[in-house]
Write an enzyme that holds these catalytic residues in place. Structure first.
Site, PDB file in Angstrom:
ATOM      1  N   SER A 107      10.522  52.159   8.908  1.00 36.74           N
ATOM      2  CA  SER A 107       9.429  52.231   9.891  1.00 36.74           C
ATOM      3  C   SER A 107       8.541  53.448   9.643  1.00 36.74           C
ATOM      4  O   SER A 107       9.013  54.491   9.191  1.00 36.74           O
ATOM      5  CB  SER A 107      10.048  52.339  11.292  1.00 36.74           C
ATOM      6  OG  SER A 107       9.093  52.779  12.235  1.00 36.74           O
ATOM      7  N   TYR A 131       2.127  51.162  10.865  1.00 38.59           N
ATOM      8  CA  TYR A 131       1.372  51.051  12.106  1.00 38.59           C
ATOM      9  C   TYR A 131      -0.038  51.534  11.803  1.00 38.59           C
ATOM     10  O   TYR A 131      -0.215  52.533  11.093  1.00 38.59           O
ATOM     11  CB  TYR A 131       1.962  51.950  13.192  1.00 38.59           C
ATOM     12  CG  TYR A 131       3.154  51.355  13.920  1.00 38.59           C
ATOM     13  CD1 TYR A 131       3.057  50.142  14.575  1.00 38.59           C
ATOM     14  CD2 TYR A 131       4.364  52.053  13.988  1.00 38.59           C
ATOM     15  CE1 TYR A 131       4.142  49.617  15.273  1.00 38.59           C
ATOM     16  CE2 TYR A 131       5.450  51.534  14.683  1.00 38.59           C
ATOM     17  CZ  TYR A 131       5.326  50.311  15.321  1.00 38.59           C
ATOM     18  OH  TYR A 131       6.392  49.796  16.008  1.00 38.59           O
ATOM     19  N   THR A 157       2.635  45.914  11.413  1.00 40.93           N
ATOM     20  CA  THR A 157       3.032  45.494  12.768  1.00 40.93           C
ATOM     21  C   THR A 157       1.801  45.426  13.662  1.00 40.93           C
ATOM     22  O   THR A 157       1.036  46.380  13.762  1.00 40.93           O
ATOM     23  CB  THR A 157       4.083  46.471  13.342  1.00 40.93           C
ATOM     24  OG1 THR A 157       5.233  46.402  12.497  1.00 40.93           O
ATOM     25  CG2 THR A 157       4.471  46.112  14.768  1.00 40.93           C
ATOM     26  N   LYS A 253       3.690  41.272  10.985  1.00 40.14           N
ATOM     27  CA  LYS A 253       4.773  41.229  11.982  1.00 40.14           C
ATOM     28  C   LYS A 253       4.236  41.244  13.410  1.00 40.14           C
ATOM     29  O   LYS A 253       3.268  41.960  13.701  1.00 40.14           O
ATOM     30  CB  LYS A 253       5.673  42.458  11.765  1.00 40.14           C
ATOM     31  CG  LYS A 253       6.805  42.640  12.761  1.00 40.14           C
ATOM     32  CD  LYS A 253       7.737  43.754  12.288  1.00 40.14           C
ATOM     33  CE  LYS A 253       8.972  43.880  13.142  1.00 40.14           C
ATOM     34  NZ  LYS A 253       8.752  44.578  14.394  1.00 40.14           N
ATOM     35  N   HIS A 277       8.851  41.933  19.104  1.00 42.43           N
ATOM     36  CA  HIS A 277       9.286  43.328  19.023  1.00 42.43           C
ATOM     37  C   HIS A 277      10.642  43.505  19.724  1.00 42.43           C
ATOM     38  O   HIS A 277      10.907  44.534  20.353  1.00 42.43           O
ATOM     39  CB  HIS A 277       8.236  44.250  19.642  1.00 42.43           C
ATOM     40  CG  HIS A 277       8.043  45.548  18.909  1.00 42.43           C
ATOM     41  ND1 HIS A 277       7.037  45.768  18.013  1.00 42.43           N
ATOM     42  CD2 HIS A 277       8.755  46.698  18.935  1.00 42.43           C
ATOM     43  CE1 HIS A 277       7.127  47.005  17.542  1.00 42.43           C
ATOM     44  NE2 HIS A 277       8.174  47.589  18.077  1.00 42.43           N
TER      45      HIS A 277
HETATM   46  C1  LIG Z   1      15.168  50.858  18.751  1.00 38.64           C
HETATM   47  C2  LIG Z   1      14.127  49.990  18.145  1.00 38.64           C
HETATM   48  C3  LIG Z   1      13.039  50.576  17.505  1.00 38.64           C
HETATM   49  C4  LIG Z   1      12.058  49.768  16.915  1.00 38.64           C
HETATM   50  N1  LIG Z   1      11.036  50.352  16.215  1.00 38.64           N
HETATM   51  C5  LIG Z   1      10.156  49.575  15.538  1.00 38.64           C
HETATM   52  C6  LIG Z   1       9.193  50.156  14.678  1.00 38.64           C
HETATM   53  O1  LIG Z   1       9.122  51.361  14.507  1.00 38.64           O
HETATM   54  N2  LIG Z   1       8.330  49.310  14.039  1.00 38.64           N
HETATM   55  C7  LIG Z   1       8.380  47.949  14.193  1.00 38.64           C
HETATM   56  O2  LIG Z   1       7.574  47.226  13.594  1.00 38.64           O
HETATM   57  N3  LIG Z   1       9.301  47.381  14.987  1.00 38.64           N
HETATM   58  C8  LIG Z   1      10.203  48.152  15.640  1.00 38.64           C
HETATM   59  N4  LIG Z   1      11.174  47.568  16.410  1.00 38.64           N
HETATM   60  C9  LIG Z   1      11.262  46.105  16.479  1.00 38.64           C
HETATM   61  C10 LIG Z   1      12.149  45.569  15.350  1.00 38.64           C
HETATM   62  O3  LIG Z   1      11.530  45.687  14.102  1.00 38.64           O
HETATM   63  C11 LIG Z   1      12.478  44.087  15.565  1.00 38.64           C
HETATM   64  O4  LIG Z   1      11.298  43.385  15.811  1.00 38.64           O
HETATM   65  C12 LIG Z   1      13.469  43.862  16.710  1.00 38.64           C
HETATM   66  O5  LIG Z   1      14.429  44.898  16.764  1.00 38.64           O
HETATM   67  C13 LIG Z   1      14.174  42.524  16.520  1.00 38.64           C
HETATM   68  O6  LIG Z   1      15.019  42.256  17.576  1.00 38.64           O
HETATM   69  P1  LIG Z   1      16.605  42.553  17.588  1.00 38.64           P
HETATM   70  O7  LIG Z   1      16.737  44.019  17.824  1.00 38.64           O
HETATM   71  O8  LIG Z   1      17.071  41.740  18.729  1.00 38.64           O
HETATM   72  O9  LIG Z   1      17.160  42.146  16.247  1.00 38.64           O
HETATM   73  C14 LIG Z   1      12.154  48.359  17.013  1.00 38.64           C
HETATM   74  C15 LIG Z   1      13.245  47.785  17.666  1.00 38.64           C
HETATM   75  C16 LIG Z   1      14.232  48.579  18.223  1.00 38.64           C
HETATM   76  C17 LIG Z   1      15.401  47.931  18.892  1.00 38.64           C
END
Ligand SMILES: Cc1cc2nc3c(=O)[nH]c(=O)nc-3n(C[C@H](O)[C@H](O)[C@H](O)COP(=O)(O)O)c2cc1C
Length: 380
Positions: A107, A131, A157, A253, A277
């Site tokens: 990320s 981002y 994203t 995404k 997300h």
């Molecule tokens: C703690 C956390 C931080 C996240 N940070 C980002 C991020 O920095 N960039 C991003 O595109 N998605 C981020 N996401 C979303 C994840 O890429 C992903 O879409 C999501 O975790 C999928 O769902 P799941 O946790 O149920 O597998 C984050 C998700 C979580 C749980």
């Protein structure tokens, strides 16, 4: 320690070992958490069609995602602050993914920088998630740094230009490093393993940002920084611009709607990720798995469709593939493994998922993940 047999075991152990503020950052969604729960619950509603008397001796979960070979259709999702679940978290997760033969996505909001991850994985290619900030020079810089680190795909994203409120983070005062309040100090004192590992590393800041974004030599609040910097004017022209500048594989995404999926493909996406997300942004949006079929119908012939959100087992992966996803991503399933047991925990999460995927595929009478389709589901 009891034997780990499923992702839920890793979650329970992570809750014990990770400071409350960072555990809560992972284990929750925005507002009422309806979408967060629906992501998991809607997988449960799909049922398999069990078949018998097929030769299921030789089985393979190997396939490709954006043309790159993967040992199973599961990548590690980009997650911010991963290096706060466990010291050097991004490096450990990237190493586990490399050993397992699946992509790791770093990320923009990681703790370990692009360069630190590249170096610690002997420059094995990983994916980088961007981002789009108001300062386009910063975005250009990220793209060049990703290129230099031999990243093999860029993920942009689209669904975090404004911030979905997560009550727990607000109440906990989520900050990097944590503010030394009495409550935080008392909580940290009960996590000695986490503290010791953290003291041993130098990676304790937002490694991609601090010292790279103009005038930023310290950010404590993720929420404030994103609020100020993330560009609310983000458009499809920006996607085309990124594609042109990057020149390599581009994954878009945060797509939930067939019309947006078409636009993403028109503007250069090689793949799109059906994602809300992880239920952290628009609460009340549909679960990813229920949004998937219409999007596959709309763009599946022109681009790969990937999915994330709610995957807690190999059975969820199999259901997503059956409904047309070429690949999936795990966010929390990986983070629980990391918080519980570091690199070994991420490897365990991947092993658990592959085992469940492989066996469930066999129960459905299939031996090759590339041949899985809707026919393995009931009521399709
Ligand atoms: C703690 C956390 C931080 C996240 N940070 C980002 C991020 O920095 N960039 C991003 O595109 N998605 C981020 N996401 C979303 C994840 O890429 C992903 O879409 C999501 O975790 C999928 O769902 P799941 O946790 O149920 O597998 C984050 C998700 C979580 C749980």
């Amino acid at each position: 320690m009891a034997e780990i047999t499923c992702i839920e075991d890793l979650r329970r152990l992570a809750r014990k070992r990770v400071p409350r503020m960072f555990y809560d950052y992972v284990d929750g969604g925005s507002w009422t958490e309806y979408t967060y729960r629906a992501n998991e619950a809607d997988f449960q509603r799909l049922e398999f069609r069990q078949r018998v008397a097929f030769d299921i001796t030789q089985r393979s979960t190997a396939t490709t995602m954006v043309g790159l070979p993967v040992s199973m259709p599961v990548a590690i999702a980009p997650t911010g602050l991963t290096g706060m679940q466990h010291a050097d978290g991004e490096i450990l997760a990237a190493r586990a993914a490399k050993d397992f033969g699946v992509p790791f996505t770093l990320s923009t909001m990681s703790i370990c920088s692009i360069e630190a991850v590249a170096q610690a994985t002997d420059h094995h290619p990983f994916w980088f998630q961007v981002y789009v900030t108001r300062d386009r020079t910063f975005v250009e810089g990220l793209i060049e740094r990703a290129r230099h680190a031999h990243c093999s795909a860029l993920v942009v994203t689209m669904d975090l230009q404004v911030f979905g409120q997560r009550h727990k983070d607000k109440k906990n005062g989520l900050a990097i490093p944590p503010k030394p309040t009495l409550r935080n100090l008392a909580n940290m004192a009960s996590k000695p393993r986490w503290c010791l590992n953290m003291l041993r590393t130098r990676n304790r800041q937002f490694g991609n940002i601090v010292g790279h974004a103009k005038g930023v030599d310290n950010i404590s609040s993720l929420v404030d920084w994103t609020r100020e910097q993330f560009d609310p004017r983000l458009s499809w022209q920006d996607v085309a611009w990124i594609k042109q500048r990057w020149g390599g594989k581009l994954i878009v995404k945060g797509i939930q709607d067939p019309e947006d999926a078409r636009l993403a493909v028109e503007h250069g996406a090689d793949a799109i990720i059906v994602s809300n997300h992880g239920g952290r942004q628009l609460d009340g949006a549909a679960s990813s798995i229920s949004a998937l079929p219409a999007i596959v119908e709309a763009v599946g012939r022109h681009a790969e469709v990937h999915l994330d959100g709610g995957i807690r087992s190999g059975q969820d992966v199999l259901k997503a593939v059956a409904l047309g996803a070429r690949g999936t991503y795990i966010g929390r399933a990986m983070l629980y493994g990391l918080g519980a047991l570091g690199q070994q925990g991420v490897s365990t999460a991947l092993e658990v998922i592959r085992n469940e995927l492989d066996l469930s595929m066999a129960f459905c009478g299939r031996t090759d993940i590339r041949e899985v389709n809707r026919e393995i589901l009931l009521h399709r």
